[in-house]
Write a protein that holds these residues in place. Structure first.
Motif, PDB file in Angstrom:
ATOM      1  N   GLU A 168       0.830  -1.209   0.000  1.00  0.00           N
ATOM      2  CA  GLU A 168       0.000   0.000   0.000  1.00  0.00           C
ATOM      3  C   GLU A 168       0.863   1.257   0.000  1.00  0.00           C
ATOM      4  O   GLU A 168       0.564   2.226  -0.703  1.00  0.00           O
ATOM      5  N   GLN A 216       0.657   3.960  -3.049  1.00  0.00           N
ATOM      6  CA  GLN A 216       0.242   5.348  -2.775  1.00  0.00           C
ATOM      7  C   GLN A 216       1.264   6.355  -3.276  1.00  0.00           C
ATOM      8  O   GLN A 216       0.903   7.427  -3.768  1.00  0.00           O
ATOM      9  N   ASP A 217       2.552   6.029  -3.170  1.00  0.00           N
ATOM     10  CA  ASP A 217       3.603   6.997  -3.489  1.00  0.00           C
ATOM     11  C   ASP A 217       4.474   6.585  -4.677  1.00  0.00           C
ATOM     12  O   ASP A 217       5.533   7.165  -4.881  1.00  0.00           O
TER      13      ASP A 217
END
Length: 333
Positions: free
Chosen positions: A112, A116-117
């Protein structure tokens, strides 16, 4: 036809080198099966095991479609990891040890973070526990290193190494497989602590890295581990050659990338630090012939020049010059 080839590519490939993991393997594989991340494959590389762990691995593979086993003659952890990389299909890969255990949310949280990044590397903290001792200790103290935002790999490596508590271990994180393929980055066969040059080169090429201080991995330390074995005589001579090779490899990496990325002083210092471990081993070695053999290796590999090229800071300069004077005096003409 490989029955696993019809399964959609997973987010994560978990590559597990295994050699005589014994009863510890069951605790590991159960922790891997308990992962809350659903999109993963587990590749167990049986590196010539002669105990019950090999049969156990095949039993789990027959039961679970996302587990497969590669059997090969014993060739060491580097060759086992390289064999797993050759067939991995995940967007990210990771390399846990078969005698450790994983927290249930470890890979879900890291994947995750990566998603996300848009990370090349996502790393976490771990806890260390010695066999026979129920007290777990945080591997990287939070007063030394806290969670970060997104950093370049070079920035992260400099920050982490400057704490003097960071370990170059590949089981602390997940790594973008495409980047590894672009670099043609493999583990050095036969080299103890091969994680050190591998992670260094990967980080100097990683664009986006993030670290969480959350403990998600349990690392077991036992007397049979490579780093905890006591060595003297020619066994010690052979072992110190690994550190001399690591110092040389790190120096070559720094020279290769110094005009491409901003390499932090701590990254240079780690080269001299690895070589200085060999100097300390000379002082502790009780066998005079072995001491002279290690000293001869230090000079034959041109390690003094490597250390001089990478030393940073007044304290390390003092340590280096002190040790070079000692070794020169100890050297037999």
């Amino acid at each position: 036809m490989n029955p696993h080839s019809e399964i959609p590519s997973p987010l994560l490939s978990v590559i597990v080198p295994m050699y005589n993991a014994g009863k510890s393997f069951q605790a590991f594989i159960e922790s891997a099966l308990a992962q809350t991340l659903q999109s993963l494959e587990i590749i167990i590389v049986n590196d010539g095991s002669t105990d019950e762990s090999a049969e156990m691995a095949h039993r789990y593979a027959a039961q679970y479609a996302h587990i497969q086993v590669i059997d090969q003659q014993n060739g060491g952890v580097s060759r086992a990891r390289n064999a797993g990389l050759a067939i991995a299909r995940g967007q990210y890969v990771t390399f846990p040890d078969a005698d450790d255990t994983l927290y249930p949310d470890m890979y879900r949280k890291l994947v995750e973070m990566a998603g996300q990044d848009d990370l090349d590397v996502a790393q976490c903290n771990a806890e260390r526990i010695f066999w026979g001792d129920d007290n777990a200790r945080t591997l990287i103290p939070t007063d030394r290193l806290r969670s970060t935002g997104v950093l370049s790999g070079a920035e992260w490596l400099g920050k982490a190494l400057s704490t003097n508590r960071y370990l170059h271990v590949v089981w602390l994180g997940i790594y973008r497989r495409e980047l590894i393929q672009q670099l043609n980055l493999l583990f050095e066969p036969g080299l103890h602590h091969q994680d050190i040059p591998w992670t260094t080169e990967l980080m100097l090429n990683a664009r986006r890295v993030r670290y969480t201080e959350e403990v998600l991995y349990r690392y077991y330390v036992h007397d049979q581990s490579i780093s905890n074995q006591k060595r003297t005589g020619m066994r010690n001579v052979e072992y110190q050659r690994h550190y001399l090779k690591i110092a040389r490899m790190l120096d070559e990496i720094n020279q290769r990338y110094r005009h491409k990325v901003n390499i932090a002083p701590a990254v240079y210092r780690q080269v001299t630090k690895e070589a200085l471990t060999v100097c300390h081993s000379i002082r502790r070695e009780p066998d005079a012939e072995a001491r002279q053999a290690i000293i001869a290796d230090v000079f034959a590999t041109k390690t003094p020049g490597i250390m001089l090229r990478n030393t940073r800071g007044a304290q390390q300069w003092y340590q280096l010059l002190l040790w070079l004077i000692r070794i020169w005096r100890w050297r037999q003409k």
